[in-house]
Design an enzyme around this catalytic site. Sequence first.
Site, PDB file in Angstrom:
ATOM      1  N   HIS A  53      56.134  16.290  23.779  1.00  0.00           N
ATOM      2  CA  HIS A  53      57.414  15.746  24.248  1.00  0.00           C
ATOM      3  C   HIS A  53      58.544  16.140  23.301  1.00  0.00           C
ATOM      4  O   HIS A  53      58.662  15.576  22.218  1.00  0.00           O
ATOM      5  CB  HIS A  53      57.351  14.217  24.303  1.00  0.00           C
ATOM      6  CG  HIS A  53      56.553  13.673  25.436  1.00  0.00           C
ATOM      7  ND1 HIS A  53      57.066  13.479  26.702  1.00  0.00           N
ATOM      8  CD2 HIS A  53      55.255  13.277  25.500  1.00  0.00           C
ATOM      9  CE1 HIS A  53      56.132  12.986  27.485  1.00  0.00           C
ATOM     10  NE2 HIS A  53      55.026  12.855  26.778  1.00  0.00           N
ATOM     11  N   GLU A  93      61.655  15.570  24.235  1.00  0.00           N
ATOM     12  CA  GLU A  93      62.798  14.808  24.761  1.00  0.00           C
ATOM     13  C   GLU A  93      62.822  13.349  24.321  1.00  0.00           C
ATOM     14  O   GLU A  93      63.732  12.596  24.678  1.00  0.00           O
ATOM     15  CB  GLU A  93      62.802  14.887  26.300  1.00  0.00           C
ATOM     16  CG  GLU A  93      61.960  13.877  27.039  1.00  0.00           C
ATOM     17  CD  GLU A  93      60.453  14.069  26.955  1.00  0.00           C
ATOM     18  OE1 GLU A  93      59.730  13.371  27.686  1.00  0.00           O
ATOM     19  OE2 GLU A  93      59.982  14.899  26.150  1.00  0.00           O
ATOM     20  N   CYS A 147      54.779  17.604  29.507  1.00  0.00           N
ATOM     21  CA  CYS A 147      53.646  16.682  29.622  1.00  0.00           C
ATOM     22  C   CYS A 147      53.119  16.696  31.066  1.00  0.00           C
ATOM     23  O   CYS A 147      52.511  17.658  31.488  1.00  0.00           O
ATOM     24  CB  CYS A 147      54.024  15.293  29.139  1.00  0.00           C
ATOM     25  SG  CYS A 147      52.585  14.252  28.750  1.00  0.00           S
TER      26      CYS A 147
END
Length: 224
Positions: free
Chosen positions: A174, A176, A86
């Site tokens: 994302h 994560e 990001c």
Amino acid sequence: MIILIQTDPEGPPGLAFSVLQELGVPLEVLHVYGPDRLREFSGVEGVIVLGGALGVHDSQEFPFLLKVKESIKEVVAKKIPFLGICLGGQLLADVLGGKVHRQSNGEVGCYPISLTEEGTRDPLFLGLPKQFITFQWHEDSFEPPAGAVHLASSSRCHYQAFRYGPNAYGIQFHPEVDQEMISMWTEDEEQYQDLILPFEQIEIAYRVAANVLFDNFLKLAKIQ
């Protein structure tokens, strides 16, 4: 050793940390928004720069961003495997001469990602289907720098991933995120419910894709 650079107190490494920890990978998290200082990269096999609510062009308010950008240049020059998530991907695009657009092609929630033909053959995405589900939370977006390879897109944001050189990657999505992070990012209960219920439905597939991506990054770093 893998270095995780956290740029925002509300942008923790999440699954990236837990996956690497479970695999027994030596790692260090640098909280560069706080007291931690960027270190030398000798003996470092890979670097991951995480996301955050700040923007690429906010270095006057967040001067540590200038040092993060210099570190990214160093990592790329040394050909140390790099993954920018990001904001991290936007920073990579910016330092290499790409463009980062404010309030452009924003996405919040669960979206499918489609790999380009180059993406299906790229080491970072090996083992993933041509289309897979992931989580998005961004208002800004990047255009890859000249010479980069476009690897993935979504219906709302054309540039979701790129590779520069042999092993420097910028991704807009994302891999994560976990439920705790979604809870931290949402502004109210209604927004939380709008995001968490779809995430719960895709969480198993999401985690499988995230594990593959992080495992592939470790292979690039010659740790796995």
